[in-house]
Design a protein around this motif. Structure first.
Motif, PDB file in Angstrom:
ATOM      1  N   ALA A 265       0.804  -1.058  -0.090  1.00  0.00           N
ATOM      2  CA  ALA A 265      -0.061  -0.087  -0.114  1.00  0.00           C
ATOM      3  C   ALA A 265       0.955   1.249  -0.045  1.00  0.00           C
ATOM      4  N   VAL A 266       0.391   2.243  -0.733  1.00  0.00           N
ATOM      5  CA  VAL A 266       1.071   3.769  -0.717  1.00  0.00           C
ATOM      6  C   VAL A 266       0.326   4.550   0.119  1.00  0.00           C
ATOM      7  N   THR A 267       0.738   4.889   1.430  1.00  0.00           N
ATOM      8  CA  THR A 267      -0.139   5.705   2.126  1.00  0.00           C
ATOM      9  C   THR A 267      -0.057   7.200   2.179  1.00  0.00           C
ATOM     10  N   ALA A 268      -0.836   8.069   2.831  1.00  0.00           N
ATOM     11  CA  ALA A 268      -0.635   9.453   2.672  1.00  0.00           C
ATOM     12  C   ALA A 268       0.789   9.685   3.312  1.00  0.00           C
ATOM     13  N   GLN A 269       0.791   9.220   4.531  1.00  0.00           N
ATOM     14  CA  GLN A 269       2.145   9.475   5.306  1.00  0.00           C
ATOM     15  C   GLN A 269       3.373   8.983   4.496  1.00  0.00           C
ATOM     16  N   MET A 270       3.423   8.061   3.724  1.00  0.00           N
ATOM     17  CA  MET A 270       4.632   7.827   3.011  1.00  0.00           C
ATOM     18  C   MET A 270       4.856   8.889   1.945  1.00  0.00           C
ATOM     19  N   VAL A 271       3.572   9.433   1.298  1.00  0.00           N
ATOM     20  CA  VAL A 271       3.658  10.285   0.380  1.00  0.00           C
ATOM     21  C   VAL A 271       4.239  11.747   0.757  1.00  0.00           C
ATOM     22  N   ALA A 272       3.729  12.153   1.979  1.00  0.00           N
ATOM     23  CA  ALA A 272       4.063  13.321   2.540  1.00  0.00           C
ATOM     24  C   ALA A 272       5.473  13.195   3.122  1.00  0.00           C
ATOM     25  N   GLY A 273       6.002  12.101   3.916  1.00  0.00           N
ATOM     26  CA  GLY A 273       7.243  12.188   4.251  1.00  0.00           C
ATOM     27  C   GLY A 273       8.248  12.153   3.294  1.00  0.00           C
ATOM     28  N   GLY A 274       7.835  11.273   2.135  1.00  0.00           N
ATOM     29  CA  GLY A 274       8.788  11.211   1.203  1.00  0.00           C
ATOM     30  C   GLY A 274       8.985  12.771   0.573  1.00  0.00           C
ATOM     31  N   ALA A 275       7.962  13.304   0.161  1.00  0.00           N
ATOM     32  CA  ALA A 275       8.358  14.884  -0.103  1.00  0.00           C
ATOM     33  C   ALA A 275       8.964  15.709   0.714  1.00  0.00           C
ATOM     34  N   ILE A 276       8.844  15.635   2.126  1.00  0.00           N
ATOM     35  CA  ILE A 276       9.550  16.483   2.863  1.00  0.00           C
ATOM     36  C   ILE A 276      11.181  16.070   2.755  1.00  0.00           C
ATOM     37  N   VAL A 277      11.410  14.597   2.895  1.00  0.00           N
ATOM     38  CA  VAL A 277      12.723  14.079   2.485  1.00  0.00           C
ATOM     39  C   VAL A 277      13.366  14.846   1.180  1.00  0.00           C
ATOM     40  N   LEU A 278      12.656  14.642   0.247  1.00  0.00           N
ATOM     41  CA  LEU A 278      13.123  14.959  -1.056  1.00  0.00           C
ATOM     42  C   LEU A 278      13.465  16.684  -1.011  1.00  0.00           C
ATOM     43  N   VAL A 279      12.455  17.277  -0.766  1.00  0.00           N
ATOM     44  CA  VAL A 279      12.615  18.671  -0.576  1.00  0.00           C
ATOM     45  C   VAL A 279      14.008  19.022   0.408  1.00  0.00           C
ATOM     46  N   GLY A 280      14.345  18.445   1.532  1.00  0.00           N
ATOM     47  CA  GLY A 280      15.340  18.707   2.217  1.00  0.00           C
ATOM     48  C   GLY A 280      16.612  18.124   1.300  1.00  0.00           C
ATOM     49  N   ILE A 281      16.597  17.119   0.665  1.00  0.00           N
ATOM     50  CA  ILE A 281      17.738  16.787  -0.238  1.00  0.00           C
ATOM     51  C   ILE A 281      18.002  17.942  -1.061  1.00  0.00           C
ATOM     52  N   ALA A 282      16.997  18.520  -2.001  1.00  0.00           N
ATOM     53  CA  ALA A 282      17.458  19.234  -2.823  1.00  0.00           C
ATOM     54  C   ALA A 282      18.113  20.599  -2.325  1.00  0.00           C
ATOM     55  N   LEU A 283      17.816  20.854  -1.095  1.00  0.00           N
ATOM     56  CA  LEU A 283      18.333  21.984  -0.429  1.00  0.00           C
ATOM     57  C   LEU A 283      19.644  21.541   0.101  1.00  0.00           C
ATOM     58  N   ALA A 284      19.755  20.547   0.715  1.00  0.00           N
ATOM     59  CA  ALA A 284      21.120  20.120   1.188  1.00  0.00           C
ATOM     60  C   ALA A 284      22.352  19.947   0.139  1.00  0.00           C
ATOM     61  N   LEU A 285      21.692  19.563  -1.148  1.00  0.00           N
ATOM     62  CA  LEU A 285      22.735  19.196  -2.387  1.00  0.00           C
ATOM     63  C   LEU A 285      23.001  20.550  -2.919  1.00  0.00           C
ATOM     64  N   GLY A 286      22.498  21.724  -2.581  1.00  0.00           N
ATOM     65  CA  GLY A 286      22.592  23.036  -3.252  1.00  0.00           C
ATOM     66  C   GLY A 286      21.906  23.015  -4.810  1.00  0.00           C
ATOM     67  N   LEU A 287      21.007  22.080  -4.814  1.00  0.00           N
ATOM     68  CA  LEU A 287      20.433  22.137  -6.187  1.00  0.00           C
ATOM     69  C   LEU A 287      19.397  23.303  -6.506  1.00  0.00           C
ATOM     70  N   VAL A 288      18.621  23.797  -5.178  1.00  0.00           N
ATOM     71  CA  VAL A 288      17.832  24.822  -5.328  1.00  0.00           C
ATOM     72  C   VAL A 288      18.593  26.069  -5.781  1.00  0.00           C
ATOM     73  N   GLY A 289      19.409  26.178  -4.677  1.00  0.00           N
ATOM     74  CA  GLY A 289      20.644  27.397  -4.968  1.00  0.00           C
ATOM     75  C   GLY A 289      20.875  27.392  -6.171  1.00  0.00           C
ATOM     76  N   HIS A 290      21.423  26.269  -6.747  1.00  0.00           N
ATOM     77  CA  HIS A 290      22.193  26.321  -8.187  1.00  0.00           C
ATOM     78  C   HIS A 290      21.123  26.689  -9.255  1.00  0.00           C
ATOM     79  N   ARG A 291      19.956  26.340  -9.464  1.00  0.00           N
ATOM     80  CA  ARG A 291      18.869  26.489 -10.220  1.00  0.00           C
ATOM     81  C   ARG A 291      18.684  28.136  -9.971  1.00  0.00           C
ATOM     82  N   ALA A 292      18.548  28.901  -8.765  1.00  0.00           N
ATOM     83  CA  ALA A 292      18.200  30.096  -8.711  1.00  0.00           C
ATOM     84  C   ALA A 292      19.231  30.915  -9.376  1.00  0.00           C
ATOM     85  N   ARG A 293      20.472  30.662  -9.185  1.00  0.00           N
ATOM     86  CA  ARG A 293      21.680  31.180  -9.906  1.00  0.00           C
ATOM     87  C   ARG A 293      21.681  31.160 -11.231  1.00  0.00           C
TER      88      ARG A 293
END
Length: 293
Positions: A265-293
């Protein structure tokens, strides 16, 4: 990235996402340690001839200390821990925790190698680990007699990703300049040596069936030997920042394979938690800042 590179990136994510499916299929019959040993042992058998054909076998002897360290932290320990987690939690949930590997890599690099962290990347680390805590929240029951297998499985996944983070920095510290194929082959071979005795001691009394053996073979051939070759080819062509973006795709494939073939089963908690983790990874890798620059 060119269309061909993107195709290989998606294929790599599909293979590594499938590894969580195959661990679910094989761990119950093999046991975590034996499955990890079979995985790295068969992968070594496949990679060593390729390394020999390129005349690079001497690298295994020259750099054996670094390869032993990376083999323990990048294969032997985490593969056994993820196989243990596969006994209790879904492939999708394991893969989401696995996606925190870049966060651990950044933290270990900061503490050990004094690599700088911008405030935005620190925010990403906090958000990423908050996502994992959100996923683990309903597993952390302290009621008497409560089943803690799910929480232990998540802790095993988190420990495995910490090992990956240390291994990535150890490879940078001790194996700089060594060919990627030699690092991949040497790490699998040394992991096989480290797991040989524990696997023999913990080998299942009942011989695993055909499905379990098929899962172990797929883990070795597709998710380890072939996947490593694809990953290091991508690293050489598109650079580490683009190659590490595979982290974003692995949970999607793991959840898809688990739902299609295991009915997970794919639960709402998995989807929400996964989205939070991926946002954190994007920031930690500097991908968001790189795109903005």
């Amino acid at each position: 990235m060119k269309a061909f590179d993107i195709g290989e990136l998606v294929l790599l994510a599909a293979l590594w996402g499938a590894s969580f499916l195959f661990m679910r299929l094989g761990a119950h019959e093999f046991g975590p340690v034996a499955l990890a040993a079979v995985r790295v042992g068969l992968a070594s058998v496949m990679l060593i001839p390729l390394l020999a054909s390129r005349g690079q076998l001497s690298a295994l002897r020259t750099h054996w200390k670094g390869l032993l360290l990376v083999g323990a932290l990048n294969s032997a320990i985490p593969f056994a821990l993820f196989s243990f987690a596969a006994l209790s939690i879904t492939a999708g949930l394991s893969s989401i925790v696995n996606a925190t590997t870049p966060l651990w890599t950044a933290i270990v690099g900061f503490v050990w190698l004094r690599q700088g962290l911008t405030p935005l990347r620190v925010l990403g680390l906090v958000i990423g680990f908050a996502g994992v805590a959100f996923l683990a929240w309903d597993k952390a029951s302290f009621r008497p007699g409560a089943d803690h297998s799910g929480l232990l499985a998540l802790l095993a996944c988190a420990t495995a990703t910490l090992c990956y983070g240390v291994a990535a920095n150890a490879a940078r510290r001790y194996l700089a300049g060594v060919s990627p194929l030699a690092v991949a082959t040497g790490s699998q071979f040394t992991a096989a040596l480290l797991l040989a005795l524990p696997a023999a001691w913990l080998w299942p009394a009942t011989l695993p069936g055909g499905v379990a053996w098929g899962a172990a073979l797929a883990l070795a051939a597709l998710c380890t030997a072939l996947a490593y070759i694809l990953y290091f080819r991508l690293m050489s062509r598109v650079g580490p920042t683009n190659a590490v973006s595979v982290t974003f795709l692995i949970p999607l494939f793991a959840i898809l394979w688990g739902a299609l073939f295991l009915g997970e089963a794919v639960t709402a908690q998995m989807v929400a938690g996964g989205a939070i983790v991926l946002v954190g990874i994007a920031l930690a890798l500097g991908l968001v800042g790189h795109r903005a620059r």
